[in-house]
Design a protein around this motif. Sequence first.
Motif, PDB file in Angstrom:
ATOM      1  N   LEU A   1       1.107  -0.736   0.096  1.00 56.81           N
ATOM      2  CA  LEU A   1       0.363  -0.003   0.366  1.00 56.81           C
ATOM      3  C   LEU A   1       0.706   1.782   0.341  1.00 56.81           C
ATOM      4  CD1 LEU A   1      -3.108   0.970   0.346  1.00 56.81           C
ATOM      5  CD2 LEU A   1      -2.560   0.795   2.182  1.00 56.81           C
ATOM      6  N   TRP A   2       2.027   1.027   0.738  1.00 54.98           N
ATOM      7  CA  TRP A   2       2.622   2.398   0.615  1.00 54.98           C
ATOM      8  C   TRP A   2       3.713   2.214  -0.654  1.00 54.98           C
ATOM      9  CZ3 TRP A   2       8.488   2.029   0.253  1.00 54.98           C
ATOM     10  CH2 TRP A   2       8.875   3.156   0.542  1.00 54.98           C
ATOM     11  N   MET A   3       4.514   1.601  -1.414  1.00 57.59           N
ATOM     12  CA  MET A   3       4.413   1.159  -2.721  1.00 57.59           C
ATOM     13  C   MET A   3       3.488   2.773  -3.791  1.00 57.59           C
ATOM     14  SD  MET A   3       7.715   0.352  -2.886  1.00 57.59           S
ATOM     15  CE  MET A   3       8.087  -0.530  -4.825  1.00 57.59           C
ATOM     16  N   VAL A   4       2.262   2.192  -3.119  1.00 53.03           N
ATOM     17  CA  VAL A   4       0.909   2.107  -3.808  1.00 53.03           C
ATOM     18  C   VAL A   4       1.588   3.514  -3.890  1.00 53.03           C
ATOM     19  CG1 VAL A   4      -2.254   2.794  -4.683  1.00 53.03           C
ATOM     20  CG2 VAL A   4      -0.054   0.395  -4.944  1.00 53.03           C
ATOM     21  N   MET A   5       1.036   4.253  -3.047  1.00 58.54           N
ATOM     22  CA  MET A   5       0.364   5.535  -2.286  1.00 58.54           C
ATOM     23  C   MET A   5       2.053   6.750  -2.809  1.00 58.54           C
ATOM     24  SD  MET A   5      -0.860   5.646   1.671  1.00 58.54           S
ATOM     25  CE  MET A   5       0.426   4.953   2.268  1.00 58.54           C
ATOM     26  N   ARG A   6       3.693   5.681  -2.499  1.00 56.67           N
ATOM     27  CA  ARG A   6       4.815   6.599  -2.828  1.00 56.67           C
ATOM     28  C   ARG A   6       3.854   6.760  -4.507  1.00 56.67           C
ATOM     29  NH1 ARG A   6       7.974   9.665  -0.422  1.00 56.67           N
ATOM     30  NH2 ARG A   6       9.657   9.168  -2.607  1.00 56.67           N
ATOM     31  N   THR A   7       4.096   5.920  -5.437  1.00 58.36           N
ATOM     32  CA  THR A   7       4.321   5.505  -6.696  1.00 58.36           C
ATOM     33  C   THR A   7       2.970   6.362  -7.201  1.00 58.36           C
ATOM     34  OG1 THR A   7       5.599   3.471  -6.666  1.00 58.36           O
ATOM     35  CG2 THR A   7       4.422   4.207  -8.688  1.00 58.36           C
ATOM     36  N   TYR A   8       2.311   6.158  -6.977  1.00 63.40           N
ATOM     37  CA  TYR A   8       1.138   7.463  -7.797  1.00 63.40           C
ATOM     38  C   TYR A   8       0.858   8.583  -7.029  1.00 63.40           C
ATOM     39  CZ  TYR A   8      -0.568   2.790 -10.568  1.00 63.40           C
ATOM     40  OH  TYR A   8      -0.210   2.095 -10.922  1.00 63.40           O
ATOM     41  N   GLY A   9       1.025   8.709  -5.647  1.00 71.94           N
ATOM     42  CA  GLY A   9       0.613  10.178  -5.260  1.00 71.94           C
ATOM     43  C   GLY A   9      -0.694  10.406  -5.090  1.00 71.94           C
ATOM     44  N   THR A  10      -1.071  11.781  -3.783  1.00 73.61           N
ATOM     45  CA  THR A  10      -2.657  11.115  -4.011  1.00 73.61           C
ATOM     46  C   THR A  10      -3.442  11.726  -5.116  1.00 73.61           C
ATOM     47  OG1 THR A  10      -2.240  13.376  -2.572  1.00 73.61           O
ATOM     48  CG2 THR A  10      -2.739  11.825  -1.225  1.00 73.61           C
ATOM     49  N   ALA A  11      -2.324  12.822  -6.034  1.00 71.45           N
ATOM     50  CA  ALA A  11      -3.534  13.228  -6.995  1.00 71.45           C
ATOM     51  C   ALA A  11      -4.007  12.417  -7.576  1.00 71.45           C
ATOM     52  CB  ALA A  11      -2.354  15.140  -7.409  1.00 71.45           C
ATOM     53  N   ASN A  12      -2.497  11.358  -8.301  1.00 74.81           N
ATOM     54  CA  ASN A  12      -3.018  10.498  -9.335  1.00 74.81           C
ATOM     55  C   ASN A  12      -4.296   9.212  -8.835  1.00 74.81           C
ATOM     56  OD1 ASN A  12      -1.827  11.362 -11.515  1.00 74.81           O
ATOM     57  ND2 ASN A  12      -0.259   9.983 -11.084  1.00 74.81           N
ATOM     58  N   LEU A  13      -4.391   9.520  -7.306  1.00 69.46           N
ATOM     59  CA  LEU A  13      -5.545   7.634  -7.170  1.00 69.46           C
ATOM     60  C   LEU A  13      -6.441   8.849  -6.754  1.00 69.46           C
ATOM     61  CD1 LEU A  13      -2.783   6.631  -4.200  1.00 69.46           C
ATOM     62  CD2 LEU A  13      -4.076   5.929  -6.401  1.00 69.46           C
ATOM     63  N   GLN A  14      -6.811  10.193  -6.757  1.00 73.21           N
ATOM     64  CA  GLN A  14      -7.687  11.061  -6.735  1.00 73.21           C
ATOM     65  C   GLN A  14      -8.872  11.012  -7.672  1.00 73.21           C
ATOM     66  OE1 GLN A  14      -6.408  14.420  -5.011  1.00 73.21           O
ATOM     67  NE2 GLN A  14      -7.482  14.502  -3.006  1.00 73.21           N
ATOM     68  N   GLU A  15      -7.307  10.955  -8.695  1.00 73.26           N
ATOM     69  CA  GLU A  15      -8.112  10.920 -10.359  1.00 73.26           C
ATOM     70  C   GLU A  15      -8.645  10.189 -10.750  1.00 73.26           C
ATOM     71  OE1 GLU A  15      -7.738  12.640 -12.746  1.00 73.26           O
ATOM     72  OE2 GLU A  15      -7.951  11.510 -14.258  1.00 73.26           O
ATOM     73  N   HIS A  16      -7.909   8.448 -10.613  1.00 70.56           N
ATOM     74  CA  HIS A  16      -8.256   7.515 -10.901  1.00 70.56           C
ATOM     75  C   HIS A  16      -9.789   6.879  -9.910  1.00 70.56           C
ATOM     76  CE1 HIS A  16      -8.694   2.657  -9.874  1.00 70.56           C
ATOM     77  NE2 HIS A  16      -8.619   3.324  -8.288  1.00 70.56           N
ATOM     78  N   ILE A  17      -9.882   7.586  -9.291  1.00 69.49           N
ATOM     79  CA  ILE A  17     -11.356   7.225  -7.947  1.00 69.49           C
ATOM     80  C   ILE A  17     -11.901   8.546  -8.947  1.00 69.49           C
ATOM     81  CG2 ILE A  17     -12.636   8.217  -6.550  1.00 69.49           C
ATOM     82  CD1 ILE A  17     -11.235   5.562  -5.553  1.00 69.49           C
ATOM     83  N   ARG A  18     -11.859   9.370  -9.165  1.00 70.15           N
ATOM     84  CA  ARG A  18     -13.142  10.426 -10.518  1.00 70.15           C
ATOM     85  C   ARG A  18     -12.711   9.579 -11.619  1.00 70.15           C
ATOM     86  NH1 ARG A  18      -9.859  15.188  -7.902  1.00 70.15           N
ATOM     87  NH2 ARG A  18     -10.746  15.764  -5.577  1.00 70.15           N
ATOM     88  N   ARG A  19     -11.765   9.311 -12.381  1.00 72.24           N
ATOM     89  CA  ARG A  19     -12.171   8.628 -13.525  1.00 72.24           C
ATOM     90  C   ARG A  19     -13.686   7.624 -13.671  1.00 72.24           C
ATOM     91  NH1 ARG A  19      -8.404   8.863 -17.837  1.00 72.24           N
ATOM     92  NH2 ARG A  19      -8.636   6.490 -18.855  1.00 72.24           N
ATOM     93  N   ASP A  20     -13.397   6.581 -12.413  1.00 71.88           N
ATOM     94  CA  ASP A  20     -14.236   5.413 -12.747  1.00 71.88           C
ATOM     95  C   ASP A  20     -15.462   5.540 -12.028  1.00 71.88           C
ATOM     96  OD1 ASP A  20     -12.091   3.781 -12.963  1.00 71.88           O
ATOM     97  OD2 ASP A  20     -12.346   3.140 -10.895  1.00 71.88           O
ATOM     98  N   VAL A  21     -15.993   6.828 -10.970  1.00 69.68           N
ATOM     99  CA  VAL A  21     -16.670   7.177 -10.774  1.00 69.68           C
ATOM    100  C   VAL A  21     -17.339   7.934 -12.146  1.00 69.68           C
ATOM    101  CG1 VAL A  21     -18.530   8.765  -9.554  1.00 69.68           C
ATOM    102  CG2 VAL A  21     -16.147   8.009  -8.347  1.00 69.68           C
ATOM    103  N   THR A  22     -16.504   8.785 -12.708  1.00 63.72           N
ATOM    104  CA  THR A  22     -17.247   9.541 -14.103  1.00 63.72           C
ATOM    105  C   THR A  22     -17.049   8.407 -14.996  1.00 63.72           C
ATOM    106  OG1 THR A  22     -15.337  11.494 -13.883  1.00 63.72           O
ATOM    107  CG2 THR A  22     -15.733  11.232 -16.147  1.00 63.72           C
ATOM    108  N   LEU A  23     -16.790   7.395 -15.373  1.00 64.65           N
ATOM    109  CA  LEU A  23     -17.097   6.319 -15.324  1.00 64.65           C
ATOM    110  C   LEU A  23     -18.733   6.207 -15.809  1.00 64.65           C
ATOM    111  CD1 LEU A  23     -13.709   4.748 -16.951  1.00 64.65           C
ATOM    112  CD2 LEU A  23     -15.170   6.299 -18.099  1.00 64.65           C
ATOM    113  N   ALA A  24     -18.891   5.785 -14.516  1.00 64.85           N
ATOM    114  CA  ALA A  24     -19.830   4.947 -13.777  1.00 64.85           C
ATOM    115  C   ALA A  24     -21.440   6.076 -14.342  1.00 64.85           C
ATOM    116  CB  ALA A  24     -20.069   4.414 -12.971  1.00 64.85           C
ATOM    117  N   LYS A  25     -20.691   7.178 -14.718  1.00 72.45           N
ATOM    118  CA  LYS A  25     -21.903   8.613 -14.390  1.00 72.45           C
ATOM    119  C   LYS A  25     -22.208   8.319 -15.377  1.00 72.45           C
ATOM    120  CE  LYS A  25     -23.618  12.708 -13.390  1.00 72.45           C
ATOM    121  NZ  LYS A  25     -24.207  12.691 -13.941  1.00 72.45           N
TER     122      LYS A  25
END
Lengths: 382, 382
Positions: free
Chosen positions: A263-287
């Motif tokens: 999980l730490w590697m994921v947070m480091r590798t993507y950064g919160t900005a990209n992780l938020q972007e990933h969530i928003r992207r999925d929600v946008t696609l679902a919408k």
Amino acid sequence: MGSIPARSGLVTAFDELPPFHPLNDDDVRSYLHKAVDFISDYYKSVESMPVLPSVKPGYLRDELGASPPVHPAPFDIAMKELRASVTHSTFFKACRLAGFDPANFRSIPTGPETDYGVDPVKLLAAMQADAMAGLVPTYVCATVGTTSSNAVDPIGDVAKVAAMFNVWVHVDAAYADSACICPEFRHHLNGVERVDSISMSPHKWLLTCLDCTCLYVRDARRLSQSLKTDPEYLKNDASVSGDVTDLKDMQVGVGRRFRGLKLWMVMRTYGTANLQEHIRRDVTLAKMFEDLVHADDRFEIVVPRNFALVCFRIKTTGVRAADEVNRLLMANVNKTGKAYLTHTVVGGRLVLRFAVGSSLQEERHILSAWELIRKTSSEMMN
Amino acid sequence: MGSIPARSGLVTAFDELPPFHPLNDDDVRSYLHKAVDFISDYYKSVESMPVLPSVKPGYLRDELGASPPVHPAPFDIAMKELRASVTHSTFFKACRLAGFDPANFRSIPTGPETDYGVDPVKLLAAMQADAMAGLVPTYVCATVGTTSSNAVDPIGDVAKVAAMFNVWVHVDAAYADSACICPEFRHHLNGVERVDSISMSPHKWLLTCLDCTCLYVRDARRLSQSLKTDPEYLKNDASVSGDVTDLKDMQVGVGRRFRGLKLWMVMRTYGTANLQEHIRRDVTLAKMFEDLVHADDRFEIVVPRNFALVCFRIKTTGVRAADEVNRLLMANVNKTGKAYLTHTVVGGRLVLRFAVGSSLQEERHILSAWELIRKTSSEMMN
């Protein structure tokens, strides 16, 4: 090891053994690189693969020998053979395991009037009735984003009711808590400061591979008081001093993999900005999918969408008939091997679930899946 | 996905989002190859590393930011930052979790007269006494290779006693069952045909990485009758038909990683011949250490060695004094960073544990560790 003493003439049976080294560092490097290429090639071509396997249950059993090979199989062959082949309910299982009589579990029915979230008034009534009957309310589990439909319980209100009975309140936010890394979804956790524990699973929606679940507890001592063990062979200065959190005292087993590392590697590798972007992207696609369903009169959205799951169905008169039509639609879509729908039952009605969440999913896949559902429905209705 | 429809003029918020792709297949390949090299390099140089970390508990906390990075950290940097330890006791925890009152647990004391294995006569006496007192004996757990000392219970005799009370008999052979892939160790499982379940963990001694535990049960239906759940969204033709074994009904959780795959890869990659060789090698190395201890009058073997764990201690007159001398020996050896001893208490006496099991261990490491123990003892005694 530091100094290596001379053999000192000691004779052991060891001298006759063949030179098998379980871990040859050059092999490790070479095999793992091959495994990486296998995985990378799989991702590269994943779009060309059917979502349903073409094999029947049990086929692999026939492919395997009755016993493991006596001698090593070449690594390449082992890799080649590889090419072949869903928590709410778990809560009740956990209660049984903890020794609670199933007769003492209470499920509070939900309905469209609260968007399928639990009604605190009903919860209060159920707890009061139990208390009057001489039972001791002990534990309340609220859910943010149920697996079935992604409905959200009002956790602050649930906690207020629970506080009247002095019970432990847990929030199961296994899937949806990942969305709460975005400020616009954080309101779903309002009142979380009143609960005793909350769990979330980054393996569900936070780009961390299975399995990785985080459990937050208000008072860790209450956990360790229940689960502490103290065998002699596990005592050491660090654990005795209390300088460290001994995780063996906060879980059922003793050993555990270091899941926090990935999980730490994921947070480091993507950064919160990209992780938020990933969530928003999925929600946008679902919408986007939800909008497509809304735009077609033959369909309805059953549970208001909160995250990246759309619960929809074909509208038809007559409950029984509608369930059958939707079940058939699901079967026909899944048969194509191009998309895979699952179902659930909400308020007694069979509902289809369209989940966005694959890391490789793009807008064109959503459009193509909707086109497939629309076309399949049209063919069925003719 | 098959056909990809044209965009059809649909406007979504999606168009404005930056092009973040969670899973870029070229990145996957490149990052994983780097990770493989990191692991391979680690193995290559493991001998030069101290067995005790040079850091204090909590040091990593100071190295980490209070929150995850907003933007990605380069993968290489994340990798660089990376540079920087059982089951008898778990049984009692499991009983508490299952709702049994700790007052109703029975531990049968063992001693040197049965090589620290359980005495069936004492087990019978304890079960009879409970039954006479109106209690209902329910479950007996025998152990083959206890974590503490590797002692072995006579499981056939234990099962015969348990059968008189119609209780479930489980065998915990987490570590030692791996040795039973060699015919010469299989007698430790004599009578296994009478038990209800047996567990073993290939991650302990069968070259499979943490975590992988196998549970064999005589009658799988008794497991699934206790643990079955049936939420709507998990129903599918295969599970409804009964053609498949639905593992969710045989475990606490619903999801699980495919641990069988890595065990299968291990069996394929090494073959039984090499796996047996691996076990025999470790046992031979442990026997070699045992012989060295025997040959030095100042030491004694406390529990007869069964597998690859040697339980020994410095002989000294007076129980309290001996415990202190041995504890000091352990501390002094471990302080060197060249070897790491653990301890346990057997029959009220502190005993040192020398465990062979690292896949990279060779004869010279055993000799060097003994030399270190011998030298440290001599220095202490002067």
